[in-house]
Design a protein around this motif. Structure first.
Motif, PDB file in Angstrom:
ATOM      1  N   ARG A 115       0.834  -1.167   0.054  1.00  0.00           N
ATOM      2  CA  ARG A 115      -0.088   0.070  -0.042  1.00  0.00           C
ATOM      3  C   ARG A 115       0.848   1.181   0.157  1.00  0.00           C
ATOM      4  O   ARG A 115       0.366   2.141  -0.520  1.00  0.00           O
ATOM      5  CB  ARG A 115      -0.911  -0.238   1.065  1.00  0.00           C
ATOM      6  CG  ARG A 115      -2.013  -1.208   1.197  1.00  0.00           C
ATOM      7  CD  ARG A 115      -2.903  -0.980   2.454  1.00  0.00           C
ATOM      8  NE  ARG A 115      -3.954  -2.152   2.244  1.00  0.00           N
ATOM      9  CZ  ARG A 115      -4.894  -2.321   3.361  1.00  0.00           C
ATOM     10  NH1 ARG A 115      -4.708  -1.535   4.286  1.00  0.00           N
ATOM     11  NH2 ARG A 115      -5.671  -3.250   3.176  1.00  0.00           N
ATOM     12  N   LEU A 116       2.009   1.318   0.681  1.00  0.00           N
ATOM     13  CA  LEU A 116       2.964   2.355   0.777  1.00  0.00           C
ATOM     14  C   LEU A 116       3.722   2.619  -0.545  1.00  0.00           C
ATOM     15  O   LEU A 116       3.518   3.887  -0.928  1.00  0.00           O
ATOM     16  CB  LEU A 116       3.895   2.125   1.824  1.00  0.00           C
ATOM     17  CG  LEU A 116       5.224   3.129   2.042  1.00  0.00           C
ATOM     18  CD1 LEU A 116       4.365   4.521   2.405  1.00  0.00           C
ATOM     19  CD2 LEU A 116       6.255   2.760   3.148  1.00  0.00           C
ATOM     20  N   GLU A 149       2.188   1.856  -3.478  1.00  0.00           N
ATOM     21  CA  GLU A 149       1.268   2.230  -4.417  1.00  0.00           C
ATOM     22  C   GLU A 149       0.899   3.852  -4.074  1.00  0.00           C
ATOM     23  O   GLU A 149       0.787   4.785  -4.899  1.00  0.00           O
ATOM     24  CB  GLU A 149       0.012   1.713  -4.175  1.00  0.00           C
ATOM     25  CG  GLU A 149      -0.024   0.307  -4.794  1.00  0.00           C
ATOM     26  CD  GLU A 149      -1.226  -0.678  -4.415  1.00  0.00           C
ATOM     27  OE1 GLU A 149      -2.241   0.059  -3.641  1.00  0.00           O
ATOM     28  OE2 GLU A 149      -1.428  -1.937  -4.904  1.00  0.00           O
ATOM     29  N   ALA A 150       0.735   4.351  -2.656  1.00  0.00           N
ATOM     30  CA  ALA A 150       0.603   5.574  -2.514  1.00  0.00           C
ATOM     31  C   ALA A 150       1.943   6.380  -2.840  1.00  0.00           C
ATOM     32  O   ALA A 150       1.511   7.777  -3.228  1.00  0.00           O
ATOM     33  CB  ALA A 150       0.495   5.656  -0.840  1.00  0.00           C
ATOM     34  N   LEU A 151       3.113   6.199  -2.669  1.00  0.00           N
ATOM     35  CA  LEU A 151       4.198   6.887  -3.103  1.00  0.00           C
ATOM     36  C   LEU A 151       4.338   6.818  -4.816  1.00  0.00           C
ATOM     37  O   LEU A 151       4.906   7.972  -5.281  1.00  0.00           O
ATOM     38  CB  LEU A 151       5.602   6.217  -2.610  1.00  0.00           C
ATOM     39  CG  LEU A 151       5.671   6.329  -0.887  1.00  0.00           C
ATOM     40  CD1 LEU A 151       6.787   5.638  -0.527  1.00  0.00           C
ATOM     41  CD2 LEU A 151       5.436   7.720  -0.628  1.00  0.00           C
ATOM     42  N   ARG A 165       2.026   7.159  -6.729  1.00  0.00           N
ATOM     43  CA  ARG A 165       0.833   8.339  -7.122  1.00  0.00           C
ATOM     44  C   ARG A 165       1.385   9.659  -7.003  1.00  0.00           C
ATOM     45  O   ARG A 165       0.908  10.701  -7.430  1.00  0.00           O
ATOM     46  CB  ARG A 165      -0.473   8.149  -6.481  1.00  0.00           C
ATOM     47  CG  ARG A 165      -1.000   6.616  -6.622  1.00  0.00           C
ATOM     48  CD  ARG A 165      -2.586   6.761  -6.184  1.00  0.00           C
ATOM     49  NE  ARG A 165      -2.892   5.406  -5.992  1.00  0.00           N
ATOM     50  CZ  ARG A 165      -3.017   4.674  -4.950  1.00  0.00           C
ATOM     51  NH1 ARG A 165      -2.701   5.416  -3.779  1.00  0.00           N
ATOM     52  NH2 ARG A 165      -3.553   3.625  -4.560  1.00  0.00           N
ATOM     53  N   ARG A 166       2.410   9.869  -6.109  1.00  0.00           N
ATOM     54  CA  ARG A 166       3.028  11.119  -5.856  1.00  0.00           C
ATOM     55  C   ARG A 166       4.179  11.569  -6.572  1.00  0.00           C
ATOM     56  O   ARG A 166       5.150  10.680  -6.672  1.00  0.00           O
ATOM     57  CB  ARG A 166       3.323  11.318  -4.430  1.00  0.00           C
ATOM     58  CG  ARG A 166       2.028  11.099  -3.366  1.00  0.00           C
ATOM     59  CD  ARG A 166       2.338  10.899  -1.821  1.00  0.00           C
ATOM     60  NE  ARG A 166       2.829  12.143  -1.527  1.00  0.00           N
ATOM     61  CZ  ARG A 166       3.547  12.118  -0.232  1.00  0.00           C
ATOM     62  NH1 ARG A 166       3.358  11.342   0.439  1.00  0.00           N
ATOM     63  NH2 ARG A 166       3.992  13.597  -0.042  1.00  0.00           N
ATOM     64  N   GLY A 198       7.457  10.730  -4.627  1.00  0.00           N
ATOM     65  CA  GLY A 198       7.671   9.432  -4.127  1.00  0.00           C
ATOM     66  C   GLY A 198       9.009   8.881  -3.944  1.00  0.00           C
ATOM     67  O   GLY A 198       9.485   8.246  -3.125  1.00  0.00           O
TER      68      GLY A 198
END
Length: 449
Positions: free
Chosen positions: A158-159, A161-163, A165-166, A169
């Motif tokens: 999950r981390l 995937e979140a990074l 998107r930024r 990241g």
């Protein structure tokens, strides 16, 4: 007639008795012996007749004593049997009582857990720890460990995937300590600066738009209408290139994965049939971060320490097989040199390797002809990433132990000959300057646990 018993002259001693044919003195001695024998026989017969009742009485007493002793032993055995039986009965009663109490406690605990809806770890359950066997506790801990690993993998996914998107990241991953999650970014008080890569992409898109406008004007003059599909595909292509750049596994991510596999413990005091499968699994995870043409080079001479992937695998199979559970690699400081597109990225790590065992110098790297004693080495290692894999590594001993010194920060390191030599190598590989970098001193990074 002297021969017939007549006496001889007066005063002479006859030599024979008439009718006997035996000297008189010998006859006297014979009679004396006969009398002694008769006396001895009478005394023995009288003694035996008086002692017989005494002997009979003694044997009777002896038999009676033996019977008394046997009866005493039987009584003693009976008492011992009764005592043992009473103890067994008491033990059975205590066991039944303890089992009933344990069952009651387990039922109460189950009811409390169902009511509260909260589980406990094995090391938090003090009541169950006394009654459960060692094998049950070990099995429970293994199940909990597997569950924690699964949760950790899910959180890591999950981390990532979140990074991804930024835009920032990659910088967050670079700033994280190897083996740990990236630290949370502070809330900006001012608008964040524009990403240079986005600016370059926007400029390219603007240039492309102006070029398309000129092409349309030219086609209008020539009477030809440009293709709308080609115009629409250019921004999509630029966006895809940007996403590929963000999704790319750079040198930092690959070095972190390799060090994580490197630090997995394998005992070196277990039988080979159990140890070798563990070594092969660990080696497979470790080699996943490296390319097919991986090389280890000496920074000073430029010569190949390990020239191909086959020798690379032989070297680290020896390290993982012989070093044992105390083998540990630690990254104290790191310089990261980023790049856009498909250009190589570089990562310069100041590492410490503890309990390292390698093959004897001058022998094959698999250690079959002998190994060195466990040692601690301080190294500076430059990793080059190409196409999502580590392609080359340059090594140089950290003789001054700059990585181990927590006070030697970025301003100190960039002035050292060690850093200058690696920066020159990066510039040579890039065909220009080394470029900007991101520095992390992991002595200043707090660790969890």
């Amino acid at each position: 007639d002297v021969g017939r018993g007549a006496r001889g002259p007066q005063g002479a001693t006859p030599t024979r008795i008439a009718g006997r044919g035996m000297p008189a003195d010998k006859r006297r001695r014979s009679r004396s012996r006969s009398r002694k024998k008769a006396t001895k026989a009478r005394s023995e017969s009288s003694g035996s007749s008086g002692a017989a009742p005494k002997n009979r009485a003694t044997k009777s007493d002896r038999r009676k004593g033996e019977k008394d002793r046997e009866r005493g032993k039987e009584k003693k055995n009976e008492r011992s049997d009764r005592k043992e039986e009473s103890q067994k009965s008491a033990s059975r009663k205590a066991t039944v009582s303890a089992a009933a109490a344990a069952s009651d406690r387990e039922e109460d605990e189950d009811e409390d857990e169902e009511a509260s809806g909260e589980g406990k770890f094995a090391w938090e359950d003090d009541a169950g720890e006394d009654s459960a066997s060692l094998e049950a506790r070990v099995a429970l801990l293994e199940v909990e460990n597997a569950a924690l690993r699964a949760e950790n993998s899910e959180l890591k996914r999950r981390l990532m995937e979140a990074l991804q998107r930024r835009p920032a990241g990659r910088a967050a991953l670079v700033a994280s300590k190897p083996g740990q999650a990236p630290p949370p970014e502070p809330k900006p008080t001012a608008p964040p600066p524009e990403d240079p890569r986005r600016a370059r992409l926007a400029a390219a898109a603007a240039e492309g738009a102006s070029a398309r406008a000129q092409a349309r004007q030219r086609h209008r003059e020539e009477g030809v209408e440009p293709s709308r599909e080609a115009e629409a595909s250019e921004p999509a292509k630029a966006k895809a290139e940007e996403e590929d750049d963000l999704m790319r596994r750079n040198a930092v991510l690959l070095a972190n994965d390799a060090m994580e596999a490197y630090n997995e413990p394998i005992p070196n005091n277990i039988p080979p049939e159990k140890r070798l499968p563990l070594v092969q699994e660990k080696l497979g995870r470790f080699l996943g971060a490296f390319g097919d043409k991986i090389q280890i080079l000496d920074l000073k001479s430029g010569g190949a320490v390990i020239k191909d992937r086959r020798l690379f695998g032989m070297r680290y199979s020896c390290v993982f097989r012989e070093s044992g559970t105390k083998l540990k690699g630690t990254v104290h400081k790191r310089f990261y040199f980023d790049a856009s597109g498909k250009k190589p990225t570089y990562c310069l790590d100041f590492e410490m390797h503890e309990s390292l065992v390698t093959a004897t110098p001058g022998t094959p790297p698999d250690g079959k002809l002998g190994v060195r004693e466990p040692r601690t080495e301080h190294l500076a290692v430059l990793y080059e990433e190409k196409d999502g894999k580590i392609a080359r590594m340059w090594l140089k001993p950290d003789t001054e132990k700059l990585g181990l010194d927590p006070t030697a920060g970025e301003d100190v390191l960039v002035r050292t000959d060690l850093y200058q030599a690696f920066a020159a190598k990066i510039a040579e590989c890039k065909g220009g300057s080394a470029g900007e970098f991101i520095f992390n001193n992991y002595h200043d990074t707090p660790s969890v646990g």
